[in-house]
Design a protein around this motif. Structure first.
Motif, PDB file in Angstrom:
ATOM      1  N   ARG A   1       1.045  -0.930  -0.160  1.00  9.86           N
ATOM      2  CA  ARG A   1      -0.005  -0.305  -0.033  1.00  9.86           C
ATOM      3  C   ARG A   1       0.534   1.286  -0.260  1.00  9.86           C
ATOM      4  NH1 ARG A   1      -4.444  -0.973   4.920  1.00  9.86           N
ATOM      5  NH2 ARG A   1      -6.405  -1.867   3.745  1.00  9.86           N
ATOM      6  N   ALA A   2       1.965   1.665   1.142  1.00  6.33           N
ATOM      7  CA  ALA A   2       2.232   2.129   1.231  1.00  6.33           C
ATOM      8  C   ALA A   2       3.444   2.451  -0.255  1.00  6.33           C
ATOM      9  CB  ALA A   2       3.950   2.133   2.031  1.00  6.33           C
ATOM     10  N   ALA A   3       3.691   1.401  -1.054  1.00  2.00           N
ATOM     11  CA  ALA A   3       4.628   1.488  -2.517  1.00  2.00           C
ATOM     12  C   ALA A   3       4.027   1.898  -3.096  1.00  2.00           C
ATOM     13  CB  ALA A   3       5.535   0.311  -2.477  1.00  2.00           C
ATOM     14  N   VAL A   4       2.626   2.068  -3.644  1.00  2.00           N
ATOM     15  CA  VAL A   4       1.783   2.064  -4.119  1.00  2.00           C
ATOM     16  C   VAL A   4       1.711   3.371  -4.271  1.00  2.00           C
ATOM     17  CG1 VAL A   4      -0.586   1.981  -5.298  1.00  2.00           C
ATOM     18  CG2 VAL A   4       1.017  -0.392  -4.938  1.00  2.00           C
ATOM     19  N   VAL A   5       0.922   3.894  -2.984  1.00  2.00           N
ATOM     20  CA  VAL A   5       1.113   5.070  -2.973  1.00  2.00           C
ATOM     21  C   VAL A   5       2.100   6.500  -3.689  1.00  2.00           C
ATOM     22  CG1 VAL A   5       0.801   6.979  -1.401  1.00  2.00           C
ATOM     23  CG2 VAL A   5      -0.553   5.315  -1.030  1.00  2.00           C
ATOM     24  N   LYS A   6       3.895   5.564  -3.286  1.00  2.00           N
ATOM     25  CA  LYS A   6       4.830   6.656  -3.723  1.00  2.00           C
ATOM     26  C   LYS A   6       4.922   6.373  -5.044  1.00  2.00           C
ATOM     27  CE  LYS A   6       7.371   5.942  -0.135  1.00  2.00           C
ATOM     28  NZ  LYS A   6       8.520   5.245   0.635  1.00  2.00           N
ATOM     29  N   VAL A   7       4.806   5.534  -5.666  1.00  2.00           N
ATOM     30  CA  VAL A   7       5.463   5.027  -7.677  1.00  2.00           C
ATOM     31  C   VAL A   7       4.092   6.163  -7.802  1.00  2.00           C
ATOM     32  CG1 VAL A   7       6.955   3.340  -6.915  1.00  2.00           C
ATOM     33  CG2 VAL A   7       4.267   2.160  -7.710  1.00  2.00           C
ATOM     34  N   ALA A   8       2.526   5.607  -7.319  1.00  2.00           N
ATOM     35  CA  ALA A   8       1.791   6.571  -8.848  1.00  2.00           C
ATOM     36  C   ALA A   8       0.946   7.777  -7.360  1.00  2.00           C
ATOM     37  CB  ALA A   8       0.895   4.641  -8.812  1.00  2.00           C
ATOM     38  N   PRO A   9       1.512   8.213  -7.535  1.00  2.00           N
ATOM     39  CA  PRO A   9       0.733   9.803  -7.339  1.00  2.00           C
ATOM     40  C   PRO A   9       0.048   9.917  -8.334  1.00  2.00           C
ATOM     41  CG  PRO A   9       3.207  10.108  -8.567  1.00  2.00           C
ATOM     42  CD  PRO A   9       2.687   8.915  -8.287  1.00  2.00           C
ATOM     43  N   ASP A  10      -0.534   9.811  -9.232  1.00  2.00           N
ATOM     44  CA  ASP A  10      -1.651  10.618 -10.232  1.00  2.00           C
ATOM     45  C   ASP A  10      -2.669   9.520 -10.375  1.00  2.00           C
ATOM     46  OD1 ASP A  10       0.243   7.891 -10.804  1.00  2.00           O
ATOM     47  OD2 ASP A  10      -0.200   8.461 -13.228  1.00  2.00           O
ATOM     48  N   ALA A  11      -2.485   8.274  -9.426  1.00  2.00           N
ATOM     49  CA  ALA A  11      -4.014   7.348  -9.076  1.00  2.00           C
ATOM     50  C   ALA A  11      -4.225   7.782  -7.419  1.00  2.00           C
ATOM     51  CB  ALA A  11      -3.216   6.142  -9.352  1.00  2.00           C
ATOM     52  N   VAL A  12      -5.695   7.068  -7.266  1.00  2.00           N
ATOM     53  CA  VAL A  12      -6.474   6.706  -5.845  1.00  2.00           C
ATOM     54  C   VAL A  12      -5.872   5.503  -5.236  1.00  2.00           C
ATOM     55  CG1 VAL A  12      -7.710   8.021  -4.189  1.00  2.00           C
ATOM     56  CG2 VAL A  12      -6.874   9.425  -6.107  1.00  2.00           C
ATOM     57  N   LEU A  13      -5.364   5.525  -3.791  1.00  2.00           N
ATOM     58  CA  LEU A  13      -4.957   4.293  -3.931  1.00  2.00           C
ATOM     59  C   LEU A  13      -6.373   3.706  -3.538  1.00  2.00           C
ATOM     60  CD1 LEU A  13      -3.822   0.940  -3.067  1.00  2.00           C
ATOM     61  CD2 LEU A  13      -3.238   2.154  -0.734  1.00  2.00           C
ATOM     62  N   ASP A  14      -7.331   2.923  -2.956  1.00  2.00           N
ATOM     63  CA  ASP A  14      -8.453   1.771  -2.861  1.00  2.00           C
ATOM     64  C   ASP A  14      -8.264   1.441  -1.442  1.00  2.00           C
ATOM     65  OD1 ASP A  14     -10.791   1.454  -2.190  1.00  2.00           O
ATOM     66  OD2 ASP A  14     -11.620   1.199  -4.190  1.00  2.00           O
ATOM     67  N   LEU A  15      -8.371   1.807   0.147  1.00  4.11           N
ATOM     68  CA  LEU A  15      -8.478   1.890   0.780  1.00  4.11           C
ATOM     69  C   LEU A  15      -8.630   0.633   1.120  1.00  4.11           C
ATOM     70  CD1 LEU A  15      -6.617   3.818   3.022  1.00  4.11           C
ATOM     71  CD2 LEU A  15      -5.609   1.671   2.647  1.00  4.11           C
ATOM     72  N   PRO A  16     -10.004   0.529   1.061  1.00  2.00           N
ATOM     73  CA  PRO A  16     -11.345  -0.410   1.537  1.00  2.00           C
ATOM     74  C   PRO A  16     -10.994  -1.935   0.487  1.00  2.00           C
ATOM     75  CG  PRO A  16     -12.435   1.207   1.354  1.00  2.00           C
ATOM     76  CD  PRO A  16     -11.021   1.499   0.403  1.00  2.00           C
ATOM     77  N   ALA A  17     -10.845  -1.539  -0.620  1.00  2.00           N
ATOM     78  CA  ALA A  17     -10.345  -1.899  -1.857  1.00  2.00           C
ATOM     79  C   ALA A  17      -9.150  -3.373  -1.012  1.00  2.00           C
ATOM     80  CB  ALA A  17     -10.808  -2.515  -3.345  1.00  2.00           C
ATOM     81  N   SER A  18      -8.117  -2.643  -1.469  1.00  2.00           N
ATOM     82  CA  SER A  18      -6.749  -3.380  -1.114  1.00  2.00           C
ATOM     83  C   SER A  18      -6.498  -3.819   0.111  1.00  2.00           C
ATOM     84  CB  SER A  18      -5.550  -1.539  -1.167  1.00  2.00           C
ATOM     85  OG  SER A  18      -5.798  -1.116  -2.379  1.00  2.00           O
ATOM     86  N   ARG A  19      -6.973  -5.423   0.160  1.00  2.00           N
ATOM     87  CA  ARG A  19      -6.377  -6.051   1.797  1.00  2.00           C
ATOM     88  C   ARG A  19      -6.418  -7.086   1.103  1.00  2.00           C
ATOM     89  NH1 ARG A  19     -11.341  -4.930   5.410  1.00  2.00           N
ATOM     90  NH2 ARG A  19     -12.822  -4.954   3.559  1.00  2.00           N
ATOM     91  N   THR A  20      -6.033  -8.467   2.014  1.00  2.00           N
ATOM     92  CA  THR A  20      -5.927  -9.507   1.681  1.00  2.00           C
ATOM     93  C   THR A  20      -7.744 -10.124   1.607  1.00  2.00           C
ATOM     94  OG1 THR A  20      -6.465 -10.286   4.531  1.00  2.00           O
ATOM     95  CG2 THR A  20      -4.335  -9.610   3.675  1.00  2.00           C
ATOM     96  N   ILE A  21      -7.484 -10.975   0.957  1.00  2.00           N
ATOM     97  CA  ILE A  21      -9.260 -11.409   0.255  1.00  2.00           C
ATOM     98  C   ILE A  21      -9.666 -12.007   1.324  1.00  2.00           C
ATOM     99  CG2 ILE A  21      -9.839 -13.513  -1.126  1.00  2.00           C
ATOM    100  CD1 ILE A  21      -8.308 -11.518  -2.913  1.00  2.00           C
TER     101      ILE A  21
END
Lengths: 440, 404
Positions: B245-265
């Protein structure tokens, strides 16, 4: 007489504390369970626009060529049909609605870009649905025509971006367009989010999302076509849309139309108008069937979509069945209680009490138990609603006991015990005086 | 033990007996159906998603501005792939218990006349098939050249791996390998069958369609981007997810990390079933309260009868009845009343079930619930009557000589 009977009732209840406690507990638990679920039902099934819902209608025509007249039309309309019906301005008020996610940035605010759900609608939306404003107001029909870059935001978003201050006149960046804020809503929480309800028949009973919060960002429908081209959420498509054509021409249903019609003659005229429109489109070759039009009023539309989640309805039935069981229990216990006092009743009858008086005294006792059970039931209802509020559902924050349901708790409790007391009281009033006196 | 005197005593209290029997009948009907609802829900919650839930996490980055999806995929995939603990990172359009991404109606002919049903398409990039851990039943796993590019949410012409449930629905009794189906003009040929793969959320047709899904290999690009599948050792997954999660926020500033969906299955699964867990809790609460109230009713009435019959009990004791005779009398009496109740209750239970079947699309109540309900109520009755019966047995014979 009333006071005397009440006194008698309390005396009798005090005499057999254990039995009294059992009865009060049974009534309280039954009333608590059923009033909890009935309160949730009452909140979820209530009229979101009291006094006006009968004048609000949801017309639908069916542009889908894979359909025929025997199917229900899709829950939304294609762009052209919806805009044509709206542009005719045949209703007293009319609002187009389309929705989609959008990136929101407040210039000068140290808050990263947010993704928010946006509503694109027309100026009548605010007056038709009685939307309350905190600052400023909605946009005008002129703005709709001129595709003005204006925006209305929710109280939530205003608190987040502008600390709740009057932000009208300030700029909000939506996607890559600057928009002027013209209005800030008061906290507004229609239940259900009626203008957004659609597709309930495909939800398999899980319709709690119909009770979500309203959108945070509202812009003119026409402006939306400029700044959010191609990004509105479609409800469904009859063909996979070609990525190279504009969304307005896509084979998709993604626009809603709500109209307000103030009297019955206007309603039938509008119904005719919608049918004529479909027939005309068929003549023009755009539709291949035209008999499939609908125009339900708001409450019918909500019913059609089964807005109350099936779990809630099931819980309500369960609670009522439970209350019935508690009542049977109470009938049995009251019978035991009254007949145990056969001797006392016999003495009273021998001293001249009429059957009616004995009957009334017994009922009074039942009503007293109902009142005490009602207090317990009220406390248990508060507990039950507290549990419901902790559930992970969209409507959890809506649930509370209003005055009418509070009064109903006691009315239901007393009515239920009176009903349960009828038979035992009747039996008690039939006690023959002589027979009882002999055994004393 | 003679039953005849008990019956004649009950006949004298016909009304009270009837009331308590009715209460037990209703309790039996509600009990059987509530238990059935609980088991039915638990059953649905144990659905086999077909994927290695404990090793998988989803990372969702919403590209809500015009960003370069190809570049975004490359950045995120290389970042995720290099993170310590990550076994594989791939692109996929959806995961079980996540959001629906490719739900569409399919047909069994190119003209679109033979409707096959509404299914969910899982479109996954290279590596996603192995990462999911799907079990092949027929055919072979996707090869490199099976991954084709997309111009829409599914490829125009591709191989598909369908679930056994979908294959049996579409082509009952025939070999699904090589069969074709269409979605609008998009064409698919079945190259394999997997044992299980649940669709992201519930199906339109209820539980029976829960596994109507197909895996379609596709190449990441403009139409397959923003949603990633990360595989790691189950014990390292929480740490890997936090880092990812932390890495994606850093490398993809043009996108918004969807926190509720970014979880383990596994987390997505428990959120998905939260409502069912809550409902199960409510049903259990109702059952407990129901049994309690029924027991209280029995205690109350039995106590009343014991008090009323003190003299008779004393007479019986004086005439030579033992304490256990008296105890057994009240136990037998209770057994008879409960038996009458449950006999009616079984009929009511079936009636209630038919109504539930009609209004909530539930299956039929299995017959073995009835004897279970009967035994539970018999036991409950015996337990509830125990205290009043002991009190009755304790009545001394001398009571017979006193007048009240």
């Amino acid at each position: 007489m009333f006071g005397y009977y009440l006194q008698l009732a309390f005396q009798s209840l005090k005499r057999s504390r254990a039995l009294t406690f059992l009865m009060i507990l049974a009534i309280a638990v039954g009333i608590g369970a059923s009033m909890t679920t009935l309160t949730v039902m009452h909140i979820l099934a209530r009229d979101p626009l009291p006094g006006r819902s009968g004048q609000i209608f949801y017309p639908l025509v069916d542009a889908d060529p894979t359909h025929n007249d025997s199917k229900e039309p899709v829950d939304l309309m294609d762009y052209r049909s919806a805009v044509d019906l709206w542009a005719a301005h045949r209703a007293d008020r009319q609002a187009l609605i389309a929705e989609g996610d959008i990136r929101v940035v407040a210039p000068n605010a140290d808050i990263p870009a947010l993704k928010r759900h946006m509503l694109a609608t027309t100026s009548d939306f605010f007056s038709m649905f009685d939307v309350p404003f905190q600052y400023g107001r909605g946009w005008s029909a002129e703005d709709d025509k001129n595709r003005t870059r204006v925006v209305v935001i929710s109280d939530d978003l205003n608190n987040k971006l502008f600390d709740g201050s009057d932000s009208t006149g300030r700029t909000l960046r939506l996607h890559d367009s600057d928009m002027r804020i013209v209005g800030v809503l008061k906290p507004w929480r229609p239940s259900p989010l009626f203008y957004d309800v659609a597709g309930g028949r495909f939800a398999g009973g899980d319709t709690s999302d119909f009770y979500a919060k309203p959108q945070d960002v509202m812009i003119p429908f026409s402006t939306g076509q400029d700044i959010n081209q191609g990004r509105f959420d479609p409800f469904t498509c009859w063909h996979v849309p070609d990525p190279n054509i504009r969304q307005q021409d896509s084979p998709c249903e993604w626009v809603r139309l709500w109209v307000q019609l103030d009297d019955a003659s206007k309603v039938s005229a509008y119904r005719r108008f919608v049918a004529d429109y479909a027939a005309q489109q068929m003549a023009l070759g755009r539709f291949n069937h035209s008999g499939n039009t609908r125009m339900r009023n708001l409450m019918d539309w909500l019913d059609f979509n089964h807005v109350v989640p099936s779990d809630v309805r099931l819980e309500t039935w369960l609670a009522i069945a439970f209350l019935v069981i508690c009542l049977f229990n109470t009938v049995g216990l009251l019978l035991a209680k009254f007949l145990r006092r056969g001797g006392e009743i016999g003495v009273r009858r021998a001293l001249g009490a009429t059957r009616r008086a004995v009957f009334m005294q017994c009922l009074m006792e039942a009503a007293t138990i109902g009142l005490l059970g009602g207090i317990g039931g009220w406390l248990l209802t508060l507990l039950g609603l507290w549990i419901v509020r902790r559930q992970p559902t969209a409507y959890a924050d809506l649930v509370h006991l209003d005055l009418s349901m509070f009064l109903w708790t006691f009315a239901a409790s007393i009515a239920a015990t009176l009903l349960a007391g009828l038979l035992p009281a009747f039996r008690a009033s039939r006690v023959a005086p002589a027979l009882q006196l002999k055994t004393l | 033990m003679q039953i005849a005197p008990i019956f004649s005593a009950l006949r004298r209290h016909r009304l009270a007996t009837l009331l308590i029997a009715m209460e037990i009948a209703l309790a039996c009907a509600v009990l059987c159906n509530a238990c059935f609802l609980i088991v039915y829900r638990l059953d649905q919650m144990h659905i086999n998603s077909g994927v290695d839930e404990t090793s998988l996490a989803q990372i969702k980055a919403d590209c809500i501005d015009d960003c370069n999806e190809v570049d975004l995929n490359a950045r995120i995939l290389s970042t995720l792939g290099q993170m310590p603990g990550v076994q594989s990172a791939s692109v996929i359009n959806a995961v079980p218990f996540g959001d629906h991404a490719g739900t569409a109606g399919i047909t069994l002919d190119s003209a679109g006349r033979k409707f096959g049903g509404v299914i969910d398409f899982y479109v996954g990039g290279p590596g996603s098939f192995d990462a999911l851990g799907l079990k092949l039943v027929k055919g072979v796993a996707p090869q490199t050249d099976d991954y084709v590019s997309l111009n829409d949410f599914v490829p125009a012409n591709a191989s598909a791996w369908v679930t056994r449930a979908l294959a049996e629905h579409l082509w009952p009794g025939t070999d699904p390998l090589g069969q074709e189906f269409w979605m609008d003009k998009f064409h698919f040929r079945v190259a394999g069958v997997v044992a299980h793969l649940a669709r992201p959320g519930g199906g339109e047709g209820g539980p029976a369609t829960r596994e109507w899904s197909a895996y379609v290999p596709g190449l990441p690009g403009k139409h397959l981007s923003g949603n990633y599948l990360v595989r790691a050792q189950p014990d390292r997954l929480p740490q890997v997810l936090r880092d990812a999660r932390a890495a994606v926020v850093k490398v993809a500033p043009d996108a918004v990390l969807d926190l509720p969906a970014s979880r383990t299955i596994s987390d997505l699964r428990s959120t998905y079933f939260q409502q069912d867990v809550a409902m199960t809790g409510i049903l259990l609460g109702v059952i407990a309260a129901l049994l309690l109230v029924t027991a209280l009713g029995i205690v109350g009435l039995a106590s009343f009868w014991v008090a009323q019959r003190r003299r008779q009990i004393g007479v019986r004791r004086a005439l030579g009845a033992t304490r256990s005779d008296i105890l057994r009398y009240f136990q037998t009496e209770n057994f008879l009343i409960v038996s009458m109740g449950v006999a009616l209750g079984m009929v009511l239970a079936y009636g209630l079930n038919i109504w539930l079947m009609l209004s909530y699309e539930l299956p039929r109540l299995p017959v073995y619930y009835l004897p279970i309900g009967v035994v539970v109520l018999w036991l409950l009755g015996q337990l509830a009557v125990l205290a009043p019966a002991f009190r009755a047995a304790a009545v001394p014979p001398v009571v017979a000589t006193r007048s009240e």
